[in-house]
Design an enzyme around this catalytic site. Structure first.
Site, PDB file in Angstrom:
ATOM      1  N   GLY A   1      24.035 -47.564  25.755  1.00 12.90           N
ATOM      2  CA  GLY A   1      25.089 -48.463  25.320  1.00 12.90           C
ATOM      3  C   GLY A   1      24.545 -49.717  24.663  1.00 12.90           C
TER       4      GLY A   1
ATOM      5  N   GLU B   1      39.252 -52.043  26.101  1.00 13.20           N
ATOM      6  CA  GLU B   1      40.330 -51.799  27.069  1.00 13.20           C
ATOM      7  C   GLU B   1      39.708 -51.973  28.440  1.00 13.20           C
ATOM      8  OE1 GLU B   1      42.232 -50.392  29.903  1.00 13.20           O
ATOM      9  OE2 GLU B   1      41.940 -48.400  29.035  1.00 13.20           O
TER      10      GLU B   1
ATOM     11  N   CYS C   1      42.958 -48.218  35.461  1.00 14.26           N
ATOM     12  CA  CYS C   1      43.075 -49.620  35.056  1.00 14.26           C
ATOM     13  C   CYS C   1      44.526 -50.070  35.016  1.00 14.26           C
ATOM     14  CB  CYS C   1      42.413 -49.845  33.712  1.00 14.26           C
ATOM     15  SG  CYS C   1      43.008 -48.737  32.409  1.00 14.26           S
TER      16      CYS C   1
ATOM     17  N   PRO D   1      22.980 -46.294  33.072  1.00 14.08           N
ATOM     18  CA  PRO D   1      24.326 -46.734  32.696  1.00 14.08           C
ATOM     19  C   PRO D   1      24.349 -47.717  31.541  1.00 14.08           C
ATOM     20  CG  PRO D   1      23.637 -47.820  34.721  1.00 14.08           C
ATOM     21  CD  PRO D   1      22.579 -46.804  34.414  1.00 14.08           C
TER      22      PRO D   1
END
Length: 488
Positions: free
Chosen positions: A220, A258, A291, A216
């Site tokens: 990134g 976000e 969200c 995960p």
């Protein structure tokens, strides 16, 4: 049994497996079984994607050829529309979406919002005349221009992956950026299909790249810390958003975030259909994994007992209307993973320990299947200082909080580190608007109005994020402003 095709990488114009043919299992939330396999990218694969995106931005006309970009984005949109059935399969088997969610935000809203972005693209102002000014004894002619920021690393979530992937990829491409899309490990095919169809559409090599990986964090982290990446756009938890900001600080990488939410729905005592408004607050759509969901219901103390009775009856009536894979009227299936199921259950246990009263749900439901099922859950007698009222649960858990008057409702709504969405309902529109205008949130619905669409900016206040997605503003997040002064 695999029901989905293999999710492959798309790097430098080539659809391929990861280096060394590394694969990982794609687990379906409905069953907990393997529904497919995905390429498990290595650091070398990520490096190749970054290098390709950098080269495509620096050495081609992608960033300046507006007509070419729009034409290819339109062609890619047409391929997605033609492959809607495949998108549905991905949303159902990989994301765990029930039919109602598939036909709304998971697939159809994603395609509708893509069209919105293309429709507003002509509104982007690439150059603006700033007039003349006499300085230092001579006349300077001035203008400002918008230019693509460069290479974008797009890190996306598992809850509405096709929708969020569209938002980031399409906005960045229209702006003239090159993109490396890294979907969540739980939903690799929702990202991989962008690469497959981009190849079919004839995208130039390196303009769009897709990296899937089981870890995960690794891919990134490589994107966030690489100085060749100019902007990171991330949708996910506030905790990870803060980490990305810290990681990107060393290279001053721009971030567009976000993040989480703990949004309110305020039903004032004069709501024209109080019973309906309270009943419709039941938090079940896509198992509360959104969200912008309104997970705090604020009701007036003068009608609190009535609201509790309405919710008790509503949840009881919904008891067998969820968790059905083939029911076209079903709005709620499983949560995404065992990890998420355990997290939601832990919050339910916390709510009980904090003294909130459980009027519905609260249990895991293995009888629904071998996947990750947890009941629609509702707590009443909640105070806003409880963890279940302050922290994002990201599951089908509604908390109900009483308020004294409008001022008290506004105070409770704003007593949060988040500010993403919300709603206000009243028979008096002026009253509802006054309340809405004082709530510190990025989007808010008044009397059921829809503030979230592909042609409107979406984003949060406070710890709900930085920047705006969708609409012209969403495209402009991927632009730099250059000011030019010249003499004739």
């Amino acid at each position: 049994m695999a029901v989905l095709p293999e999710a492959k990488l798309y790097v430098d114009g080539v659809v391929r497996r990861a280096a060394g043919d590394r694969l990982y299992d794609n687990i379906g939330p409905w069953t907990g079984d393997v529904v497919g396999v995905a390429a498990d990218a290595s650091a070398a694969d990520v490096e190749a994607a970054i290098a390709a995106a950098r080269r495509a931005f620096d050495t081609t006309d992608w960033s300046t050829n507006h007509a070419k970009r729009l034409e290819l984005v339109q062609k890619l949109y047409g391929l997605f529309v033609a492959n809607r059935d495949r998108l549905v399969d991905i949303a159902r088997h990989e994301v765990g979406a029930a039919w109602v969610a598939v036909n709304r935000a998971q697939v159809d809203l994603a395609l509708d919002s893509w069209k919105d972005l293309m429709d507003v693209f002509p509104e982007v102002q690439w150059e603006k005349d700033r007039g003349t000014k006499e300085t230092y004894g001579f006349t300077t002619y001035r203008k400002s221009v918008h230019e693509a920021v460069g290479v974008v690393g797009a890190i996306t979530p598992w809850n509405f992956p096709i929708y969020v992937n569209v938002e980031k990829v399409v906005s960045a491409l229209l702006a003239g950026c090159t993109v490396i899309l890294k979907p969540a490990p739980d939903t690799p095919l929702s990202g991989s299909i962008f690469g497959e169809l981009a190849a079919e559409a004839g995208f130039p090599a390196g303009v769009l790249n897709v990296i899937t990986a089981s870890d995960p964090a690794e891919a990134g982290e490589l994107l966030v810390t690489d100085p060749r990446v100019d902007l990171i756009t991330f949708t996910g938890s506030t905790a990870i958003g803060k980490h990305i900001m810290r990681q990107g600080a060393e290279t001053m990488t721009r971030v567009f975030l976000e993040l989480g939410g703990k949004s309110v729905k305020i039903v004032l005592e004069d709501a024209p259909n109080f019973q309906m408004e309270v009943a419709q607050s039941i938090l079940v759509f896509h198992a509360g994994q959104g969200c912008a969901v309104q997970s705090r219901l604020l009701v007036p103390k003068s009608r609190y007992d009535e609201a509790v009775a309405i919710l008790t009856a509503t949840y009881a009536a919904f008891e067998d209307k969820w968790g059905h894979f083939d029911d076209p009227a079903c709005p709620m299936g499983p949560v995404i993973s065992k990890k998420q199921m355990d997290r939601v259950k832990a919050y339910i246990d916390i709510g009980v320990q904090e003294g909130a009263r459980l009027i519905a749900g609260g249990h895991l439901r293995p009888d629904k299947g071998s996947g990750w099922f947890i009941e629609p859950t509702c707590f009443v007698d909640v105070t806003n200082d409880m963890r279940i009222a302050q922290e994002e649960i990201f599951g089908p858990v509604l908390v109900v909080i009483p308020f004294e008057d409008d001022e008290d409702a506004i105070r409770i709504a704003n007593d949060s580190v988040y500010g993403l969405s919300g709603g206000v309902v009243s028979a008096d529109l002026d009253r509802a608007m006054k309340v809405a205008n004082r709530i510190r949130t990025g989007t808010i619905s008044v009397n059921g109005g829809a503030p979230i669409n592909g042609d409107l900016p979406f984003g949060g206040y406070k710890q709900s994020g930085i920047g705006r997605a969708w609409g012209v503003e969403g495209i402009e997040e991927y632009l730099e402003t250059k000011t030019i002064g010249y003499r004739k």
